[in-house]
Every structure is written in structure tokens, then in C-alpha cells.
Motif scaffolding. Structure first.
Motif, PDB file in Angstrom:
ATOM      1  N   ARG A   1      46.031  41.923  63.170  1.00 22.49           N
ATOM      2  CA  ARG A   1      46.468  42.920  63.781  1.00 22.49           C
ATOM      3  C   ARG A   1      45.421  44.224  63.545  1.00 22.49           C
ATOM      4  O   ARG A   1      45.726  45.266  64.314  1.00 22.49           O
ATOM      5  CB  ARG A   1      47.766  43.480  63.256  1.00 22.49           C
ATOM      6  CG  ARG A   1      48.990  42.849  64.043  1.00 22.49           C
ATOM      7  CD  ARG A   1      50.365  43.436  63.486  1.00 22.49           C
ATOM      8  NE  ARG A   1      50.265  44.734  63.856  1.00 22.49           N
ATOM      9  CZ  ARG A   1      50.548  45.291  65.288  1.00 22.49           C
ATOM     10  NH1 ARG A   1      50.870  44.445  66.076  1.00 22.49           N
ATOM     11  NH2 ARG A   1      50.807  46.497  65.513  1.00 22.49           N
ATOM     12  N   VAL A   2      44.527  43.896  62.730  1.00 26.35           N
ATOM     13  CA  VAL A   2      43.649  45.192  62.352  1.00 26.35           C
ATOM     14  C   VAL A   2      42.542  44.989  63.310  1.00 26.35           C
ATOM     15  O   VAL A   2      41.881  44.252  63.426  1.00 26.35           O
ATOM     16  CB  VAL A   2      43.103  44.854  60.961  1.00 26.35           C
ATOM     17  CG1 VAL A   2      41.743  45.674  60.747  1.00 26.35           C
ATOM     18  CG2 VAL A   2      44.104  44.846  59.936  1.00 26.35           C
ATOM     19  N   HIS A   3      42.499  46.277  64.346  1.00 27.64           N
ATOM     20  CA  HIS A   3      41.434  46.426  65.126  1.00 27.64           C
ATOM     21  C   HIS A   3      40.552  47.603  64.680  1.00 27.64           C
ATOM     22  O   HIS A   3      39.494  47.493  65.305  1.00 27.64           O
ATOM     23  CB  HIS A   3      42.103  47.031  66.503  1.00 27.64           C
ATOM     24  CG  HIS A   3      42.862  45.846  67.298  1.00 27.64           C
ATOM     25  ND1 HIS A   3      43.916  45.107  66.812  1.00 27.64           N
ATOM     26  CD2 HIS A   3      42.212  45.010  68.144  1.00 27.64           C
ATOM     27  CE1 HIS A   3      44.420  44.108  67.589  1.00 27.64           C
ATOM     28  NE2 HIS A   3      43.463  44.106  68.362  1.00 27.64           N
ATOM     29  N   PHE A   4      40.795  48.360  63.830  1.00 24.81           N
ATOM     30  CA  PHE A   4      39.738  49.481  63.422  1.00 24.81           C
ATOM     31  C   PHE A   4      40.226  49.884  61.936  1.00 24.81           C
ATOM     32  O   PHE A   4      41.295  49.650  61.450  1.00 24.81           O
ATOM     33  CB  PHE A   4      40.497  50.680  64.144  1.00 24.81           C
ATOM     34  CG  PHE A   4      39.439  51.732  64.126  1.00 24.81           C
ATOM     35  CD1 PHE A   4      38.220  51.940  64.945  1.00 24.81           C
ATOM     36  CD2 PHE A   4      39.442  52.996  62.915  1.00 24.81           C
ATOM     37  CE1 PHE A   4      37.724  53.317  64.989  1.00 24.81           C
ATOM     38  CE2 PHE A   4      38.581  53.892  62.970  1.00 24.81           C
ATOM     39  CZ  PHE A   4      37.528  54.044  63.827  1.00 24.81           C
TER      40      PHE A   4
ATOM     41  N   ASN B   1      39.626  40.243  64.484  1.00 23.61           N
ATOM     42  CA  ASN B   1      39.791  41.037  65.731  1.00 23.61           C
ATOM     43  C   ASN B   1      39.311  42.726  65.712  1.00 23.61           C
ATOM     44  O   ASN B   1      39.907  43.676  66.559  1.00 23.61           O
ATOM     45  CB  ASN B   1      41.410  41.166  66.240  1.00 23.61           C
ATOM     46  CG  ASN B   1      41.820  39.825  66.560  1.00 23.61           C
ATOM     47  OD1 ASN B   1      40.631  38.963  67.129  1.00 23.61           O
ATOM     48  ND2 ASN B   1      43.037  39.624  66.126  1.00 23.61           N
ATOM     49  N   LEU B   2      38.482  42.825  64.724  1.00 20.20           N
ATOM     50  CA  LEU B   2      37.856  44.402  64.379  1.00 20.20           C
ATOM     51  C   LEU B   2      37.356  44.573  65.547  1.00 20.20           C
ATOM     52  O   LEU B   2      36.218  44.099  66.324  1.00 20.20           O
ATOM     53  CB  LEU B   2      37.028  44.095  63.517  1.00 20.20           C
ATOM     54  CG  LEU B   2      37.480  44.886  61.843  1.00 20.20           C
ATOM     55  CD1 LEU B   2      36.182  44.633  60.911  1.00 20.20           C
ATOM     56  CD2 LEU B   2      38.275  46.059  62.006  1.00 20.20           C
ATOM     57  N   ARG B   3      37.486  45.939  66.285  1.00 17.30           N
ATOM     58  CA  ARG B   3      36.516  46.212  67.259  1.00 17.30           C
ATOM     59  C   ARG B   3      35.474  47.639  66.980  1.00 17.30           C
ATOM     60  O   ARG B   3      34.750  47.673  67.451  1.00 17.30           O
ATOM     61  CB  ARG B   3      37.618  47.005  68.347  1.00 17.30           C
ATOM     62  CG  ARG B   3      38.513  45.919  68.916  1.00 17.30           C
ATOM     63  CD  ARG B   3      38.798  46.437  70.276  1.00 17.30           C
ATOM     64  NE  ARG B   3      39.883  45.301  70.790  1.00 17.30           N
ATOM     65  CZ  ARG B   3      40.958  45.794  71.488  1.00 17.30           C
ATOM     66  NH1 ARG B   3      40.800  46.821  72.155  1.00 17.30           N
ATOM     67  NH2 ARG B   3      41.775  44.849  71.943  1.00 17.30           N
ATOM     68  N   ALA B   4      35.959  48.232  65.699  1.00 17.11           N
ATOM     69  CA  ALA B   4      35.010  48.966  65.214  1.00 17.11           C
ATOM     70  C   ALA B   4      35.454  49.367  63.756  1.00 17.11           C
ATOM     71  O   ALA B   4      36.390  48.980  63.285  1.00 17.11           O
ATOM     72  CB  ALA B   4      34.942  50.229  65.854  1.00 17.11           C
ATOM     73  N   VAL B   5      34.325  49.931  63.006  1.00 19.98           N
ATOM     74  CA  VAL B   5      34.606  50.223  61.455  1.00 19.98           C
ATOM     75  C   VAL B   5      33.892  51.539  61.627  1.00 19.98           C
ATOM     76  O   VAL B   5      32.876  52.144  61.848  1.00 19.98           O
ATOM     77  CB  VAL B   5      33.652  49.233  60.580  1.00 19.98           C
ATOM     78  CG1 VAL B   5      34.018  49.699  59.289  1.00 19.98           C
ATOM     79  CG2 VAL B   5      34.305  47.791  60.843  1.00 19.98           C
ATOM     80  N   SER B   6      34.722  52.510  60.627  1.00 13.59           N
ATOM     81  CA  SER B   6      34.111  53.885  60.343  1.00 13.59           C
ATOM     82  C   SER B   6      33.986  54.066  58.904  1.00 13.59           C
ATOM     83  O   SER B   6      34.883  53.472  58.151  1.00 13.59           O
ATOM     84  CB  SER B   6      34.932  54.888  60.787  1.00 13.59           C
ATOM     85  OG  SER B   6      34.675  56.096  60.760  1.00 13.59           O
ATOM     86  N   SER B   7      33.057  54.712  58.407  1.00 14.81           N
ATOM     87  CA  SER B   7      32.849  55.123  57.213  1.00 14.81           C
ATOM     88  C   SER B   7      33.874  56.573  57.067  1.00 14.81           C
ATOM     89  O   SER B   7      34.000  56.917  57.903  1.00 14.81           O
ATOM     90  CB  SER B   7      31.344  55.513  56.890  1.00 14.81           C
ATOM     91  OG  SER B   7      31.428  56.168  55.591  1.00 14.81           O
ATOM     92  N   LEU B   8      34.147  56.598  55.663  1.00 15.68           N
ATOM     93  CA  LEU B   8      35.154  57.759  55.528  1.00 15.68           C
ATOM     94  C   LEU B   8      34.035  58.958  55.089  1.00 15.68           C
ATOM     95  O   LEU B   8      34.741  59.901  54.836  1.00 15.68           O
ATOM     96  CB  LEU B   8      36.070  57.460  54.181  1.00 15.68           C
ATOM     97  CG  LEU B   8      37.194  58.365  54.000  1.00 15.68           C
ATOM     98  CD1 LEU B   8      38.027  58.890  55.464  1.00 15.68           C
ATOM     99  CD2 LEU B   8      38.142  57.742  53.210  1.00 15.68           C
ATOM    100  N   GLY B   9      32.708  58.727  55.320  1.00 18.80           N
ATOM    101  CA  GLY B   9      31.900  59.768  54.891  1.00 18.80           C
ATOM    102  C   GLY B   9      30.815  59.838  56.026  1.00 18.80           C
ATOM    103  O   GLY B   9      30.960  58.988  56.803  1.00 18.80           O
ATOM    104  N   ALA B  10      29.666  60.555  55.506  1.00 21.04           N
ATOM    105  CA  ALA B  10      28.518  60.624  56.611  1.00 21.04           C
ATOM    106  C   ALA B  10      27.777  59.414  56.257  1.00 21.04           C
ATOM    107  O   ALA B  10      26.732  59.134  57.163  1.00 21.04           O
ATOM    108  CB  ALA B  10      27.759  61.926  56.254  1.00 21.04           C
ATOM    109  N   GLY B  11      27.558  58.933  55.014  1.00 17.50           N
ATOM    110  CA  GLY B  11      26.891  57.827  54.747  1.00 17.50           C
ATOM    111  C   GLY B  11      27.355  56.565  55.112  1.00 17.50           C
ATOM    112  O   GLY B  11      28.619  56.261  55.221  1.00 17.50           O
TER     113      GLY B  11
ATOM    114  N   PRO C   1      30.690  41.273  61.224  1.00 16.94           N
ATOM    115  CA  PRO C   1      29.742  40.676  62.556  1.00 16.94           C
ATOM    116  C   PRO C   1      29.057  41.615  63.167  1.00 16.94           C
ATOM    117  O   PRO C   1      29.406  42.802  63.244  1.00 16.94           O
ATOM    118  CB  PRO C   1      30.856  40.266  63.487  1.00 16.94           C
ATOM    119  CG  PRO C   1      32.369  40.296  62.599  1.00 16.94           C
ATOM    120  CD  PRO C   1      32.255  41.269  61.283  1.00 16.94           C
ATOM    121  N   GLU C   2      27.761  41.168  63.502  1.00 17.39           N
ATOM    122  CA  GLU C   2      26.789  42.147  64.014  1.00 17.39           C
ATOM    123  C   GLU C   2      27.202  42.923  65.283  1.00 17.39           C
ATOM    124  O   GLU C   2      26.702  44.195  65.592  1.00 17.39           O
ATOM    125  CB  GLU C   2      25.608  41.466  64.309  1.00 17.39           C
ATOM    126  CG  GLU C   2      24.745  41.377  63.345  1.00 17.39           C
ATOM    127  CD  GLU C   2      23.215  40.628  63.678  1.00 17.39           C
ATOM    128  OE1 GLU C   2      22.968  40.375  64.633  1.00 17.39           O
ATOM    129  OE2 GLU C   2      22.750  40.071  62.827  1.00 17.39           O
TER     130      GLU C   2
END
Ligand code: NDP
Ligand code: OXD
Length: 308
Positions: free
Chosen positions: A39-42, A58-68, A79-80
Motif C-alpha cells: 500500500r505504500v506509494h510515498f 509500489n513506491l512512486r517517490a521518496v522525500s527527504s524530511l530535510g534539505a539534504g 530502485p533507480e
């Protein structure tokens, strides 16, 4: 479809509330209490356990919780084809600029000596370092570097900056990548705001400190691995540097027995130069979640090739 918050030892309750306030229909889950991996997409990550991202097919994108984003780029399980984005907000930039201005003023006005003298009841007036003898050089003129440069120019500092490509910012003398030595020879107060990449790891070393207008002063707000820690101590011994203000470290939290705690020349802060408030983080995260779900370009997407 779920948005999963992943970090080691972090209380996500205020971020979860802020995300749900922004969009009550979101399904926000917190690692590791969530088993439904499909179920995790982000995913939103900070200091996440190594290789954990490979568990979500099924990940569509990953975000950092910071600027780095070095923690995400180093995760081989991601995955690339999954895009990586980061979190930039106005208040992150404002805080960083104020942190650096404050560190410079503390140094010029000997404030750290007065804090120490107060503990001992010592009245000892010292002369301040005039701005004209304190030219500032910023390594990295990105989202953080630009805001620091602009505030310092407004405060009457002589500011130069070094980045991969030359920039045009009012009042800032910009140097390109192959002009590092020229940049350093014009700099007394050196601020590191580079991203951590293969090219920049260990860049703050003895050889670099030697090239500053001496004695120099270092403010490291980038990443701990930019600094060769033992070279900082050699640089004090050789009088290349007379002090440093460090917000980031090779190992965080800085171990209790680390020699930096007891060094009079070093100001230590616990990685707080700029922290995004939950409400502002939620604005960007929800926007990027929606973009990822509808296949749109993400805000603050990272160029994986370049590494930032
Ligand atoms: P950006 O990605 O926006 O900017 C990076 C800058 O560094 C760009 O100007 C880029 O040049 C320059 N650069 C990258 N590689 C090189 C290189 N090899 N040689 C010369 N210049 C290079 O980064 P941010 O401003 O968002 O973040 C900067 C740093 O601050 C990061 O390390 C981040 O982790 C840290 N940070 C720390 C915080 C704290 O609380 N301590 C809070 C927020 C960020 P060009 O513009 O030409 O591409
Ligand atoms: C960041 C940080 O990258 O806090 O935002 O260091």
C-alpha cells in the motif's frame, strides 16, 4: 495508497497531525508499525534504517524530511527509477541565514568568551573584529547558500561564494568550481553549505584551511562528513584557523567523549541550524504526494547523477 513516515527514534505525531490537517483523506502511516507494504506509494525519510526502502514494491517517490538527501542517495535498496525530492521552505532558508549571521557576530564580538567568563565572574573587555577584516566566503550557493549570502550582504559584509557554476547575486563575488584557490585566498570566515557528494566528502581539510586568509574561522552547517575532524585540530595548532562553529558531525549525536566538547575554540550546536516546522513541511509533502500520485514533476526533485 499510503504515505509512510520512516525514521529511527523520532516522534512523528506533530507531522502526522499537520499532514492530516492539510488533507484529512490521506492515509498516513508510521514505520515500523505498518505491515501492508504494497500500500505504500510515498515515503518520507530522515535517518532511515539502511535498505528499508527496498521493502516497498509500489513506491512512486521518496522525500527527504530535510534539505539534504545523502541518506537517500546512499540507500542501494531504493530502485533507480523512483524519484527523490527534498524539503525546502522559506522558514528553513530564513533560519539558516540567521544561524550563520549569529555565528559570525558571536565570533566577531567574542561572545563565546563572555559566556564563559560570566560563569567565572570575569570582567574582561576585548576588541571586536571589524567587518572589513572579516570577509565571508560561502561554499555552495544553492537554496541555503543564496539566502545566507543575501542576509549577509544586507548586513554590510563582504561576501564571496564558490559553486559549481558562477552565479549572479547582488553584492556577491561569485567563483566557479575551478576558482577554489582564488575564492579561499579572499576568505576569512568560511561557511560550508555544500551538499554531501563523492566530490565534496572530506573537502574541509588541512590543505584547504591553509589557503584561507588567516587566521580563519569555520562555520560548518553542511554535513559532518565534509570535515576531516582531526585536520580541524591541526588547523588550530598551525594557526590556520582560530575557531569554528559546528552544527553537523561525522557521528550524531556527537558522542559524549568526543574531544570537540572540551575545545574552547569550538562552538557546538546539535544540528539545529534550520529545522522545518511541521505545518510547513506538510504543505510541501502533501503537494509532492499528490504530484507523485498523478505522475507530475515533483517540487525540489534531486538530480541523482549530480548527487544533489
Ligand atoms: P543545494 O543543492 O540547493 O545547493 C548546493 C550548492 O552546492 C549549489 O550551489 C552547487 O553548485 C554547489 N555544489 C555542489 N557540488 C559542488 C562541487 N563539487 N563543487 C562546487 N560547488 C558545488 O543545497 P542546499 O542549499 O539545499 O543545502 C546545502 C547544505 O546544507 C546541504 O549539505 C544540506 O544537507 C545542509 N543543510 C543543513 C541544515 C542544518 O540544519 N544544518 C539544514 C538544511 C540544509 P551549482 O549551483 O552550480 O549547482
Ligand atoms: C537538512 C538538515 O538537510 O536538517 O534539512 O540538515
Amino acid at each position: 495508497m499510503s504515505l509512510l513516515l520512516i525514521a529511527k527514534n523520532r516522534d512523528f505525531s506533530s507531522l502526522k497531525n499537520a499532514l492530516l490537517e492539510k488533507d484529512p483523506n490521506l492515509d498516513v502511516e508510521i514505520w515500523p508499525r505498518f505491515d501492508n507494504k504494497e500500500r505504500v506509494h510515498f515515503a518520507v525519510c530522515w535517518n532511515h534504517p539502511e535498505k528499508v526502502l527496498g521493502n516497498y514494491p509500489n513506491l512512486r517517490a521518496v522525500s527527504s524530511l530535510g534539505a539534504g538527501v545523502n541518506h537517500l542517495l546512499n540507500d542501494e535498496s531504493l530502485p533507480e527509477e523512483v524519484p527523490i525530492c527534498r524539503l525546502i521552505t522559506d522558514s528553513l532558508q530564513d533560519q539558516m541565514a540567521e544561524y550563520v549571521l549569529n555565528a559570525i557576530v558571536n565570533y566577531r564580538l567574542n561572545m563565546n568568551d563572555y559566556f564563559e567568563n560570566k560563569q567565572k565572574g570575569i570582567w574582561d573587555q576585548k576588541s571586536a573584529l571589524p567587518k572589513k577584516y572579516a570577509p565571508v566566503g560561502i561554499m555552495g550557493l544553492g537554496e541555503m547558500g543564496k539566502s545566507v549570502a543575501t542576509l549577509l550582504v544586507q548586513h554590510g559584509y563582504q561576501v564571496s561564494a564558490w559553486s559549481r557554476s558562477k552565479k549572479d547575486i547582488n553584492g556577491v563575488q561569485s567563483y566557479a568550481k575551478d576558482e577554489l584557490n582564488e575564492f579561499l585566498s579572499e576568505t576569512t570566515i568560511l561557511i560550508n553549505l555544500l551538499p554531501l557528494t563523492d566530490e565534496t566528502e572530506g573537502i574541509l581539510d588541512l590543505d584547504l584551511f591553509k589557503k584561507l586568509k588567516q587566521p580563519g574561522y569555520l562555520i560548518n552547517v553542511g554535513r559532518g562528513d565534509h570535515l576531516v575532524e582531526e585536520d580541524l585540530i591541526y588547523a588550530f595548532d598551525m594557526n590556520y584557523l582560530e575557531g569554528a562553529c559546528l552544527d553537523v558531525f561525522e557521528e550524531e549525536p556527537l558522542p559524549k567523549n568526543h574531544s570537540f566538547w572540551n575545545r574552547k575554540q569550538i562552538m557546538v550546536t546539535p544540528h539545529i541550524a534550520a529545522i522545518t516546522p511541521a505545518k510547513e513541511a506538510a504543505e510541501v509533502l502533501v503537494e509532492n504526494y499528490k504530484r507523485a500520485m498523478s505522475g507530475m514533476e515533483l517540487l525540489f526533485e534531486v538530480d541523482r547523477e549530480r548527487g544533489y
